[in-house]
Design a protein around this motif. Structure first.
Motif, PDB file in Angstrom:
ATOM      1  N   LYS B  76       0.741  -0.974  -0.154  1.00 39.29           N
ATOM      2  CA  LYS B  76      -0.087  -0.112  -0.003  1.00 39.29           C
ATOM      3  C   LYS B  76       1.132   1.284   0.018  1.00 39.29           C
ATOM      4  CE  LYS B  76      -3.503  -2.269   2.634  1.00 39.29           C
ATOM      5  NZ  LYS B  76      -4.350  -2.368   4.006  1.00 39.29           N
ATOM      6  N   LYS B  77       2.177   1.188   0.343  1.00 44.21           N
ATOM      7  CA  LYS B  77       3.021   2.207   0.453  1.00 44.21           C
ATOM      8  C   LYS B  77       3.942   2.343  -1.136  1.00 44.21           C
ATOM      9  CE  LYS B  77       2.268   2.840   4.752  1.00 44.21           C
ATOM     10  NZ  LYS B  77       2.341   1.882   5.690  1.00 44.21           N
ATOM     11  N   LEU B  78       4.115   1.392  -1.514  1.00 43.55           N
ATOM     12  CA  LEU B  78       5.207   1.220  -2.814  1.00 43.55           C
ATOM     13  C   LEU B  78       4.555   0.169  -3.707  1.00 43.55           C
ATOM     14  CD1 LEU B  78       7.710  -1.120  -2.636  1.00 43.55           C
ATOM     15  CD2 LEU B  78       8.367   0.613  -0.913  1.00 43.55           C
ATOM     16  N   ALA B  79       4.518   0.775  -4.988  1.00 43.10           N
ATOM     17  CA  ALA B  79       4.174  -0.336  -6.215  1.00 43.10           C
ATOM     18  C   ALA B  79       5.436  -0.322  -7.111  1.00 43.10           C
ATOM     19  CB  ALA B  79       3.040   0.260  -6.963  1.00 43.10           C
ATOM     20  N   ILE B 149       1.058   0.405 -15.706  1.00 41.23           N
ATOM     21  CA  ILE B 149       1.241   1.444 -14.759  1.00 41.23           C
ATOM     22  C   ILE B 149      -0.229   1.800 -14.161  1.00 41.23           C
ATOM     23  CG2 ILE B 149       1.714   3.969 -14.658  1.00 41.23           C
ATOM     24  CD1 ILE B 149       3.523   3.565 -16.946  1.00 41.23           C
ATOM     25  N   ALA B 150      -1.276   1.536 -14.847  1.00 37.68           N
ATOM     26  CA  ALA B 150      -2.700   1.721 -14.182  1.00 37.68           C
ATOM     27  C   ALA B 150      -2.708   0.813 -12.977  1.00 37.68           C
ATOM     28  CB  ALA B 150      -3.685   1.399 -15.332  1.00 37.68           C
ATOM     29  N   MET B 151      -2.188  -0.411 -13.109  1.00 34.00           N
ATOM     30  CA  MET B 151      -2.260  -1.402 -12.139  1.00 34.00           C
ATOM     31  C   MET B 151      -1.498  -1.213 -10.968  1.00 34.00           C
ATOM     32  SD  MET B 151      -1.429  -5.619 -11.839  1.00 34.00           S
ATOM     33  CE  MET B 151       0.204  -5.599 -11.051  1.00 34.00           C
ATOM     34  N   ALA B 152      -0.393  -0.510 -11.195  1.00 35.89           N
ATOM     35  CA  ALA B 152       0.622  -0.117 -10.013  1.00 35.89           C
ATOM     36  C   ALA B 152      -0.251   1.268  -9.443  1.00 35.89           C
ATOM     37  CB  ALA B 152       1.861   0.460 -10.468  1.00 35.89           C
ATOM     38  N   PRO B 158       2.075   6.019  -2.396  1.00 35.90           N
ATOM     39  CA  PRO B 158       2.945   7.451  -2.782  1.00 35.90           C
ATOM     40  C   PRO B 158       4.052   7.284  -3.377  1.00 35.90           C
ATOM     41  CG  PRO B 158       2.850   6.586  -0.292  1.00 35.90           C
ATOM     42  CD  PRO B 158       2.046   5.666  -1.048  1.00 35.90           C
ATOM     43  N   ILE B 159       4.602   5.875  -3.413  1.00 40.91           N
ATOM     44  CA  ILE B 159       5.831   5.861  -4.113  1.00 40.91           C
ATOM     45  C   ILE B 159       5.738   4.692  -5.437  1.00 40.91           C
ATOM     46  CG2 ILE B 159       8.264   4.862  -4.028  1.00 40.91           C
ATOM     47  CD1 ILE B 159       8.187   5.356  -0.896  1.00 40.91           C
ATOM     48  N   LEU B 160       6.246   5.015  -6.633  1.00 40.18           N
ATOM     49  CA  LEU B 160       6.087   4.222  -7.609  1.00 40.18           C
ATOM     50  C   LEU B 160       7.689   3.678  -8.074  1.00 40.18           C
ATOM     51  CD1 LEU B 160       3.722   5.726 -10.459  1.00 40.18           C
ATOM     52  CD2 LEU B 160       3.590   3.556  -9.152  1.00 40.18           C
ATOM     53  N   LEU B 161       7.874   2.363  -8.231  1.00 38.70           N
ATOM     54  CA  LEU B 161       9.242   1.931  -8.528  1.00 38.70           C
ATOM     55  C   LEU B 161       9.088   1.422  -9.966  1.00 38.70           C
ATOM     56  CD1 LEU B 161      10.297   0.339  -5.393  1.00 38.70           C
ATOM     57  CD2 LEU B 161      10.779   2.295  -5.961  1.00 38.70           C
TER      58      LEU B 161
END
Lengths: 335, 274
Positions: B76-79, B149-152, B158-161
């Motif tokens: 829930k914090k990073l995808a 990207i939509a899934m992520a 808040p964070i996307l990797l």
């Protein structure tokens, strides 16, 4: 168009269920003693009456046989669907990755070592054997941390063949009693009785609903390690549970009907074509198709040259093996 | 939301790839990892996404060790969008995006209103609403990447990797994906951390460049501070001219030769004659 197909997908499950009922009823009439539909209905009405031969045939022979066949076919198919998803390998199927032969061998050992064991010992022993065989195949297939689909299938087929040969060898030397109790392991529904149904049913009633409940986790696992873990899946635990489930389904089925070749491969593949790869539909469709396939094959096996019986596993293998070859070629090309 | 590493050691099997890494990701910014092949940049990204457990040291999410947090909480914090992700056959875009809600769902719980809103929002953000019912296999590479990207995004982190999100895309689709990420950073305040191969794209779209070589961070900062002749020569083995991007003022490099003394390949024709 798209919405229409989505709606159609939902109706496929009831249609398959209806198909299973039809095949099941048709199967009641077929065998050494042929009955018309009217005779089947009449005999069903007389089930309790010992003097009605038709009713006795239905109750003592055909009903348990159809139920065991349907249940075990369904379990083989569900096992295949789960293994293919979790291992991410379209070739994975309980009788290709060693599980079925491992379960069969373990069943023989269980009966030889514990001849007076209770009903549940055989499926439990089979599960243990199935899992050990799968672990063996998987470890042999790993190379530089990776398991190539074709490699898993080739090593699986080799291990399956070896374990199956070992089982036959042991059965040759075993007492007649034990050997006779286990003749069905060659893959036939012939001689399935109510006791065999009671042996398999409790496990099926636990394993099948469990698989259905876990459909979403199975979906996430079939995305592969990175994505599954990114989505918050506890990967090691999730995969272990799913594999245990897949192995147990097939192993228990082996104690009902022996190894019904390729049911675990064809049924889930056909189901995937019909309803897609998400498990909430894939599992029910696989279960039903597996049941239809086995009951259908067994009915043919009884009806082709009565009163002789062809093992149902022979027919499913005749259909499944060419498909397996086709699949090997396709997967081989994709790499 | 702070993401950092503390004396982190990473490796595969017997091999250490990254040693003693102390990295702090700037919150609310776009950080881009660059470096030659095999330098450890993807390894670092994977460890930030807890896909690779540390040999030693730790990855910290708001000061807490990421390996000790419940994995659904981390999701829930990073995808993380892995390189070339694979989906089960026949999935539609919308079905794919729904899996982004997995961390919020329980085994028996159904779909909630907030799940539905998150999925719709993610589809809208990536311009995939019109493709929602299309099967993933029928999409172009750029559309497919937007679907992932939509899934992520549906994870509402808040964070996307992202590990090389532009690989195998043609130039216009590369820009499409990068501009989408810039917009998500600017308008939604997403912290973006990604690996890119194209130095000029990295220079243009990053707030922070993180230059990795031999498993170490050799430079970190604004592109204009970090990208220069020396870095290109020492890290990438390239001689390059530098221009300024007329629009952004960021450095733009034109490599013109390998910076090695000996030529990489022997001229075979000469050998044959001799």
């Amino acid at each position: 168009m798209k919405a229409a197909w989505a709606g159609l997908k939902l109706t496929i499950i009831p249609l398959l269920a209806l198909g299973l009922v039809v095949v099941g009823i048709a199967a009641l009439g077929v065998g050494a003693v042929r009955m018309s539909f009217a005779e089947v209905l009449q005999a069903l009405g007389n089930l309790g009456h010992a003097e009605d031969t038709h009713a006795r045939i239905l109750y003592d022979l055909r009903m348990p046989r159809i139920l065991v066949g349907a249940l075990c076919g369904a379990m083989f198919a569900a096992s295949g669907a789960i293994l293919q998803g979790v291992v991410r390998n379209p070739l994975a199927s309980p009788d290709i990755v060693g599980v079925a032969a491992g379960a069969g061998l373990a069943a023989v050992f269980t009966l030889l070592l514990l001849p007076k064991a209770p009903l549940w010992a055989l499926p439990v022993g089979a599960c243990l054997g199935g899992f050990l065989a799968f672990v063996l195949v998987y470890l042999l297939s790993i190379r530089t941390g990776e398991v190539l689909p074709i490699r898993l299938a080739l090593i699986g087929v080799a291990v399956e063949a070896s374990l199956d040969a070992l089982r036959r060898l042991i059965l040759v030397r075993a007492d007649d009693g034990v050997a006779q109790a286990l003749t069905f392991l060659v893959g036939t529904v012939y001689g399935a009785d109510w006791e065999r149904l009671w042996r398999v049913l409790p496990f099926a009633l636990f394993l099948i609903p469990l698989a259905l409940i876990l459909h979403q986790k199975l979906d996430v696992l079939s995305f592969g390690d990175s994505t599954a873990r990114s989505l918050g899946m506890r990967l090691e635990l999730g995969r272990l549970v799913a594999l245990l489930l897949g192995v147990a389904l097939a192993s228990v089925a082996v104690t009902g009907t022996g190894i019904l070749g390729f049911v675990g491969l064809i049924a889930p593949h056909a189901a995937r074509l019909l309803v897609g790869s998400r498990f909430h539909l894939l599992l029910p469709a696989s279960l039903l198709l597996g049941a239809i396939l086995v009951v259908g094959a067994d009915t043919l096996a009884r009806g082709l040259v009565p009163p002789l019986e062809i093992p149902a596993g022979l027919l499913t293998t005749l259909v499944g093996a060419p498909y397996f070859l086709y699949l090997m070629r396709r997967v081989g090309r994709a790499r | 939301m702070n993401l950092s590493t503390n004396q982190l050691y990473l490796g595969y099997d017997g091999r250490l790839v990254v040693e003693d890494l102390n990295l702090a990701i700037a919150p609310g910014q776009i950080s881009v990892l660059i470096g030659p092949n095999g330098c450890g940049k993807s390894t670092i990204l994977r460890s930030l996404a807890r896909l690779l457990p540390p040999r030693q040291g730790s990855v910290l999410l708001d000061g807490k060790m990421i390996q000790h947090l419940p994995t659904k909480e981390v999701a829930k914090k990073l995808a993380m969008l892995p390189q070339m992700p694979q989906a089960p056959e026949g999935l539609s875009v919308e079905q794919l995006v729904w899996f982004g809600r997995y961390p919020y769902q329980s085994v028996l719980g159904g779909r909630t209103q907030s799940d539905r809103e998150a999925v719709e929002w993610a589809l809208a953000q990536t311009g995939m609403t019109v493709f929602a019912s299309r099967a993933l296999e029928t999409l172009s590479g750029g559309q497919r990447q937007r679907a992932w990207i939509a899934m992520a995004l549906a994870q509402q982190t808040p964070i996307l990797l992202l590990d090389e999100p532009t690989t195998y895309l043609d130039l216009s689709h590369q820009l499409e994906v990068l501009q989408l990420l810039v917009r998500l950073n600017r308008e939604e305040g997403k912290t973006v951390v990604m690996v890119l191969h194209d130095l000029n794209q990295a220079s243009r779209f990053a707030h922070q460049l993180i230059v990795v070589n031999g498993g170490r961070v050799v430079a970190q900062g604004l592109p204009e501070e970090v990208l220069n002749e020396q870095i290109l020569r020492e890290v990438f083995g390239l001689k390059a001219h530098f221009l300024r991007d007329p629009e952004t003022g960021r450095p733009y490099c034109i490599p013109y030769a390998l910076a090695r003394k000996e030529p990489l390949m022997v001229d075979e024709r000469v050998e044959e004659k001799a």
